[in-house]
Design a protein around this motif. Structure first.
Motif, PDB file in Angstrom:
ATOM      1  N   LEU A 200       0.427  -1.325   0.038  1.00 21.68           N
ATOM      2  CA  LEU A 200       0.014  -0.217   0.085  1.00 21.68           C
ATOM      3  C   LEU A 200       1.202   1.068   0.170  1.00 21.68           C
ATOM      4  N   GLU A 201       1.814   1.052   0.346  1.00 20.93           N
ATOM      5  CA  GLU A 201       2.764   2.443   0.453  1.00 20.93           C
ATOM      6  C   GLU A 201       2.720   3.349   0.871  1.00 20.93           C
ATOM      7  N   LEU A 202       2.695   3.015   2.095  1.00 19.28           N
ATOM      8  CA  LEU A 202       1.980   4.050   3.357  1.00 19.28           C
ATOM      9  C   LEU A 202       3.557   4.979   3.593  1.00 19.28           C
ATOM     10  N   GLY A 203       4.801   4.139   3.739  1.00 21.65           N
ATOM     11  CA  GLY A 203       5.757   4.913   4.479  1.00 21.65           C
ATOM     12  C   GLY A 203       5.577   4.573   5.706  1.00 21.65           C
ATOM     13  N   LEU A 204       4.796   4.153   6.726  1.00 22.01           N
ATOM     14  CA  LEU A 204       5.336   4.205   8.262  1.00 22.01           C
ATOM     15  C   LEU A 204       6.657   3.725   9.041  1.00 22.01           C
ATOM     16  N   SER A 205       6.752   4.636   9.417  1.00 25.51           N
ATOM     17  CA  SER A 205       7.698   4.379  10.692  1.00 25.51           C
ATOM     18  C   SER A 205       8.438   3.065  10.603  1.00 25.51           C
ATOM     19  N   ASP A 206       9.563   2.215  10.858  1.00 25.13           N
ATOM     20  CA  ASP A 206       9.809   1.267  11.139  1.00 25.13           C
ATOM     21  C   ASP A 206      10.039   1.336  12.600  1.00 25.13           C
ATOM     22  N   TYR A 207      10.258   2.286  13.676  1.00 26.73           N
ATOM     23  CA  TYR A 207      10.298   2.180  15.066  1.00 26.73           C
ATOM     24  C   TYR A 207       8.963   1.718  15.813  1.00 26.73           C
ATOM     25  N   LEU A 208       7.507   2.432  14.554  1.00 25.80           N
ATOM     26  CA  LEU A 208       6.383   2.180  14.768  1.00 25.80           C
ATOM     27  C   LEU A 208       5.483   0.714  15.026  1.00 25.80           C
ATOM     28  N   PHE A 209       6.210   0.044  13.886  1.00 27.63           N
ATOM     29  CA  PHE A 209       5.710  -1.662  13.804  1.00 27.63           C
ATOM     30  C   PHE A 209       7.201  -1.946  14.903  1.00 27.63           C
ATOM     31  N   GLU A 210       7.987  -1.747  15.485  1.00 24.44           N
ATOM     32  CA  GLU A 210       8.839  -2.026  16.393  1.00 24.44           C
ATOM     33  C   GLU A 210       7.806  -1.413  17.855  1.00 24.44           C
ATOM     34  N   PHE A 211       7.475  -1.327  17.719  1.00 25.67           N
ATOM     35  CA  PHE A 211       6.283  -0.775  18.413  1.00 25.67           C
ATOM     36  C   PHE A 211       4.989  -2.148  18.953  1.00 25.67           C
ATOM     37  N   LEU A 212       4.508  -2.200  17.654  1.00 28.01           N
ATOM     38  CA  LEU A 212       3.816  -2.918  17.696  1.00 28.01           C
ATOM     39  C   LEU A 212       4.175  -4.618  17.986  1.00 28.01           C
ATOM     40  N   ARG A 213       5.732  -5.495  17.717  1.00 19.16           N
ATOM     41  CA  ARG A 213       5.697  -5.721  18.064  1.00 19.16           C
ATOM     42  C   ARG A 213       6.411  -6.252  19.181  1.00 19.16           C
ATOM     43  N   MET A 214       6.503  -4.762  20.305  1.00 14.19           N
ATOM     44  CA  MET A 214       7.053  -5.087  21.331  1.00 14.19           C
ATOM     45  C   MET A 214       5.529  -5.186  22.554  1.00 14.19           C
ATOM     46  N   LEU A 215       4.516  -5.080  21.534  1.00  9.18           N
ATOM     47  CA  LEU A 215       2.721  -5.498  22.696  1.00  9.18           C
ATOM     48  C   LEU A 215       2.654  -6.807  22.829  1.00  9.18           C
ATOM     49  N   SER A 216       3.951  -7.801  22.119  1.00 10.27           N
ATOM     50  CA  SER A 216       3.705  -8.984  22.400  1.00 10.27           C
ATOM     51  C   SER A 216       4.145  -8.476  24.237  1.00 10.27           C
ATOM     52  N   PRO A 217       3.745  -9.854  25.394  1.00 12.42           N
ATOM     53  CA  PRO A 217       4.747  -9.902  26.210  1.00 12.42           C
ATOM     54  C   PRO A 217       6.068 -10.786  26.647  1.00 12.42           C
ATOM     55  N   THR A 218       6.431 -11.177  25.240  1.00 15.35           N
ATOM     56  CA  THR A 218       7.750 -11.908  25.339  1.00 15.35           C
ATOM     57  C   THR A 218       8.326 -10.614  24.522  1.00 15.35           C
ATOM     58  N   ILE A 219       7.878  -9.997  23.758  1.00 14.63           N
ATOM     59  CA  ILE A 219       8.974  -9.114  23.197  1.00 14.63           C
ATOM     60  C   ILE A 219       8.806  -7.981  23.797  1.00 14.63           C
ATOM     61  N   ALA A 220       8.040  -7.268  25.355  1.00  9.84           N
ATOM     62  CA  ALA A 220       8.172  -6.281  25.855  1.00  9.84           C
ATOM     63  C   ALA A 220       9.106  -7.357  27.440  1.00  9.84           C
ATOM     64  N   PHE A 221       9.030  -8.183  27.336  1.00 13.16           N
ATOM     65  CA  PHE A 221      10.075  -8.729  28.545  1.00 13.16           C
ATOM     66  C   PHE A 221      11.462  -8.523  27.390  1.00 13.16           C
ATOM     67  N   LYS A 222      11.610  -8.774  26.393  1.00 16.48           N
ATOM     68  CA  LYS A 222      13.371  -8.519  26.096  1.00 16.48           C
ATOM     69  C   LYS A 222      13.081  -7.475  25.720  1.00 16.48           C
ATOM     70  N   LYS A 223      12.544  -6.513  25.752  1.00 19.29           N
ATOM     71  CA  LYS A 223      12.973  -4.941  25.616  1.00 19.29           C
ATOM     72  C   LYS A 223      13.381  -4.032  27.383  1.00 19.29           C
TER      73      LYS A 223
END
Length: 278
Positions: A200-223
């Motif tokens: 869709l070429e929305l050009g969303l920030s990579d940081y935004l996607f990393e935040f979405l990934r951080m919503l996982s409890p496992t990734i939040a634990f790691k971060k």
């Protein structure tokens, strides 16, 4: 009865479960193996690095331990019909959900703390320094990860009326929140990024996607690890990016992990209150 009474009875029941003893023993054995291999390697033994390796493996196995211990806590009672007996006593549905959450959480936390206790003894015997502050911090974060998945499993168990549905829900959540999140380039978030930015070429920030990934409890634990590990190990642990926005800070990851302790259990209680138990 009350929340305390339900928790006490359920704790005694879970303590007699062979599966709990088996997974507890396996996790303790894993700790022993990691600390043994670390002290016999070619470089000087380092407790902090062994803890980092242990938690890397633990991110895969600890959710399994928590989900296994909890997913039938309420669903099993509903399918067998014993839930009616519990509710025939002076118990509310809230007492049952919170009581079982507390008991299963206590068992899960005990499994982790016993394993880390074994690790602490081995570290004193085999390593130059225990690094007690780091050791306690990593153990505390690991307990929080366990409790987060206990909360999820209680929610699933309270919201489903059969063993098969509870098992399917637990397995599904494990794959979505854990296995399909651990590797950034092969995660669900990576697929979402491909659709939104690649197609869709929305050009969303990579940081935004990393935040979405951080919503996982496992990734939040790691971060959240930079909060408890020395700064010189921080990059090794999480590949920290100093230019990352504030919403990717370890404190935010820690807050997300804490939220997983509360929100799923609350949603499970809400659903359980609405359920027709026949």
């Amino acid at each position: 009865m009350s929340i305390r009474s339900v928790a006490k009875k359920d704790f005694l029941d879970v303590r007699r479960s062979k599966s709990v003893w088996i997974v507890s023993g396996l996790y303790a054995l894993l700790v022993v193996c990691f600390f043994y291999l670390g002290q016999s390697g070619p470089t000087e033994p380092n407790v902090v690095y062994q803890l980092s390796y242990l938690t890397s493996i633990g991110r895969v196995f600890i959710p399994i331990i928590a989900l296994m211990m909890v997913y039938l806590a309420i669903a099993g009672e509903r399918e067998s019909g014993s839930i009616r007996y519990l509710l025939s006593l002076p118990n509310t549905r809230r007492d049952i959900v919170l009581g079982k959450y507390l008991s299963r959480g206590a068992v899960g936390a005990s499994v982790i703390l016993v394993a880390f206790g074994v690790g602490a003894v081995l570290a004193v015997l085999w390593y130059p320094s225990l690094e007690p502050t780091v050791f306690a911090g990593v153990a505390g974060l690991t307990v929080l990860l366990t409790l987060a998945y206990v909360s999820v499993a209680i929610s699933i168990s309270a919201a489903t009326g059969s063993r098969s549905r509870a098992m399917a829900g637990s397995i599904g959540f494990y794959f979505i929140s854990n296995l399909m999140m651990l590797v950034p380039s092969f995660s669900i978030v990576a697929a979402l990024k491909y659709v939104l930015n690649g197609r869709l070429e929305l050009g969303l920030s990579d940081y935004l996607f990393e935040f979405l990934r951080m919503l996982s409890p496992t990734i939040a634990f790691k971060k959240a690890f930079p909060l408890v590990v020395p700064s010189e190990v921080e990059a090794f642990m999480v590949n920290a990016d100093p230019s990352a926005p504030a919403y990717l800070a370890p404190e935010v990851a820690f807050a997300i992990l804490i939220a997983w302790l509360v929100i799923p259990a609350a949603l499970g209680l809400w659903q359980f209150n609405r359920a027709d138990l026949g």
